[in-house]
Scaffold this motif. Structure first.
Motif, PDB file in Angstrom:
ATOM      1  N   LEU A 333       0.830  -1.212   0.000  1.00 39.85           N
ATOM      2  CA  LEU A 333       0.000   0.000   0.000  1.00 39.85           C
ATOM      3  C   LEU A 333       0.866   1.265   0.000  1.00 39.85           C
ATOM      4  O   LEU A 333       0.547   2.241  -0.692  1.00 39.85           O
ATOM      5  N   ILE A 336       2.305   1.928  -3.472  1.00 48.60           N
ATOM      6  CA  ILE A 336       1.304   2.346  -4.460  1.00 48.60           C
ATOM      7  C   ILE A 336       0.841   3.782  -4.234  1.00 48.60           C
ATOM      8  O   ILE A 336       0.694   4.569  -5.185  1.00 48.60           O
ATOM      9  N   PHE A 337       0.623   4.143  -2.971  1.00 48.84           N
ATOM     10  CA  PHE A 337       0.007   5.434  -2.662  1.00 48.84           C
ATOM     11  C   PHE A 337       0.986   6.448  -2.048  1.00 48.84           C
ATOM     12  O   PHE A 337       0.572   7.315  -1.279  1.00 48.84           O
ATOM     13  N   THR A 338       2.248   6.364  -2.395  1.00 48.83           N
ATOM     14  CA  THR A 338       3.263   7.249  -1.809  1.00 48.83           C
ATOM     15  C   THR A 338       2.937   8.743  -1.962  1.00 48.83           C
ATOM     16  O   THR A 338       2.933   9.483  -0.966  1.00 48.83           O
ATOM     17  N   GLN A 340       0.147  10.368  -2.537  1.00 48.00           N
ATOM     18  CA  GLN A 340      -1.071  10.753  -1.802  1.00 48.00           C
ATOM     19  C   GLN A 340      -0.809  10.827  -0.300  1.00 48.00           C
ATOM     20  O   GLN A 340      -1.333  11.711   0.386  1.00 48.00           O
ATOM     21  N   ILE A 341      -0.001   9.917   0.213  1.00 51.63           N
ATOM     22  CA  ILE A 341       0.324   9.901   1.639  1.00 51.63           C
ATOM     23  C   ILE A 341       1.110  11.154   2.019  1.00 51.63           C
ATOM     24  O   ILE A 341       0.832  11.801   3.039  1.00 51.63           O
ATOM     25  N   ARG A 343       1.176  14.064   0.600  1.00 52.77           N
ATOM     26  CA  ARG A 343       0.384  15.297   0.513  1.00 52.77           C
ATOM     27  C   ARG A 343      -0.439  15.538   1.778  1.00 52.77           C
ATOM     28  O   ARG A 343      -0.905  16.656   2.008  1.00 52.77           O
ATOM     29  N   ARG A 360      10.075   5.871  -0.768  1.00 52.65           N
ATOM     30  CA  ARG A 360       9.997   4.554  -1.407  1.00 52.65           C
ATOM     31  C   ARG A 360      11.277   3.754  -1.189  1.00 52.65           C
ATOM     32  O   ARG A 360      11.236   2.542  -0.954  1.00 52.65           O
TER      33      ARG A 360
END
Length: 453
Positions: A333, A336-338, A340-341, A343, A360
């Motif tokens: 997770l 994939i959502f780096t 968005q996290i 922000r 990452r």
């Protein structure tokens, strides 16, 4: 049957869920409040505020780890004492823990005030970061003794079979901090000082809840006034096991000292802010592994004291499998959502751009975290301080710090990020190799002794 006696009779998987889920929830909420703190500071104070918090965190937890170390050391002693039906030793251990935690916590708090500027400077508070860091730390120091007490109590309460109460001790400060942050930072416009006061008051709330539990007498440990007098044999045993936690946090603080100075050298204030976000995410990602680790310790300790070797082995195996599985899912997770996290923490586009690849890289070996944590905690639980200490120091002390000093000479700032997954892989290899061969030998020996008797 007392609550702690369940450790020797209930199914292992049931006990792991009962212990690990509340521990994970407590750590999660505690991490959320740390994240919320960073979000408010990042959005309403700025990147220098994030950098200031990043500098203070390792110092705060170095001092407060006194309580954590005494708590874990004493919890190991208490778990084994309860398993061996030695209530007197359990009471004496709790009394000694109280005396040690409060006296040492206050002493180090005073020393923190005396050496505040050189201490913060050594941990990377340079240039524009120094002033807000002093503002923040001078207030946080007030809550250090009560934070140490809360951390000590948390481990004891879990050891006597009340994982939900231990969970609430971690939830209380999170809830208080989340409520007070917007009031102090936004409404009262107190800036970084508001964040510090919100955190300090939350520490007091946590310690008060823990004290209330013991005052009500629900621990099942009978504490006498004479138990507060230090007993050399018991304090030695507490420190022998607790020194593993002291050493771990000491190495982590040394790591921060070296890392913050290296970050400032290769990337300036922005890089320290980048790591501030990464560090907060590490707290979240490690939640399952930490929760399962904490949940397994009293189970392993009790059954080791009761000489139930099969249950010890089963608890160790199941905790490692479940911790690795959950950490692997979270790892996917995160990858994939780096963006968005990140922000969530900041709206600074340049800071977001720098943080995405760095985060990452540092999280590449996340699925291995549980194996490292549980292997060292296992030896703490059974009272073996030397292997516990060595395995604890493996990642940060033997691999990560040397890599941080070496790799930037070849890869610049990226070398600092690369050091994290490389250290995780090397440390896990060492921990698992040691655990496999030593555990096979020890459990085989104990099983043979049972057959002989």
């Amino acid at each position: 049957m007392s609550t702690s006696d369940e450790f020797g009779s209930k199914p292992i998987n049931f006990l792991l869920r009962k212990q690990a889920i509340p521990a994970s929830i407590g750590i999660m909420v505690l991490s959320i409040y740390g994240i919320v703190d960073t979000i408010f500071v990042g959005n309403f104070v700025g990147s220098l505020g994030i950098a200031a918090i990043t500098v203070v965190i390792p110092i705060t937890f170095l001092i407060s780890s006194i309580g954590m170390g005494i708590g874990i050391g004493g919890a190991s002693v208490i778990s084994r004492a309860l398993g061996a039906k030695n209530a007197e030793k359990a009471g004496k251990t709790l009394g000694n823990q109280l005396t040690l935690t409060l006296s040492l916590g206050i002493t180090f708090c005073i020393l923190g005030y005396i050496f505040i500027e050189p201490l913060l400077s050594a941990f990377g508070a340079k240039g524009d970061i120094l002033a807000p860091t002093i503002e923040y730390f001078s207030i946080i120091l007030l809550g250090i003794p009560v934070l140490a007490y809360a951390m000590m109590s948390n481990n004891i309460i879990r050891a006597v079979g009340y994982p939900k109460v231990a969970m609430y001790i971690m939830i209380v400060p999170a809830v208080v901090n989340i409520i007070l942050d917007p009031i102090f930072i936004i409404v009262l416009d107190m800036g970084i000082k508001g964040a510090a006061w919100a955190t300090t008051i939350s520490y007091i709330g946590s310690a008060s809840y823990a004290a209330f539990f013991f005052i009500k007498g629900k621990s099942g440990i009978h504490l006498k006034m004479t138990d507060l007098l230090l007993d050399w044999k018991i304090t030695s045993e507490i420190f022998a096991i607790g020194s593993v936690t002291f050493a771990r946090q000491g190495i982590v603080s040394l790591l921060f000292l070296i890392l913050n100075n290296s970050l400032y050298r290769y990337g300036g204030e922005t890089s320290i802010a980048v790591y501030g976000i990464i560090n907060r995410m590490m707290m979240v990602v490690n939640i399952p592994a930490l929760g399962i680790t904490q949940g397994s310790m009293p189970i392993i300790g009790y059954n080791f004291g009761a000489k139930s070797w099969k249950r010890v082995k089963l608890a160790l195996k199941n905790s490692m499998l479940s911790g690795t599985l959950i950490s692997s899912v979270i790892f996917a997770l995160i990858m994939i959502f780096t963006p968005q996290i990140i922000r969530i923490f900041t709206n600074d586009s340049s800071l977001i751009t720098e943080t995405v690849p760095a985060l990452r890289i540092t999280f590449l070996a996340t699925p291995l975290i549980a194996l490292q944590l549980i292997s060292s905690a296992y030896y703490q639980a059974i009272g073996k301080s030397i292997p516990a200490l060595l395995l604890t120091l493996t990642k940060q002390g033997f691999f990560l710090i040397p890599l941080i000093l070496i790799l930037p000479h070849f890869y610049g700032l990226n070398g600092l990020w690369i050091a994290f997954p490389v250290a995780d892989i090397l440390a896990t290899t060492v921990c698992m190799a040691y655990l496999f061969f030593d555990n096979k030998r020890v459990l085989l020996k104990n099983s043979q002794e049972v057959k002989t008797n």
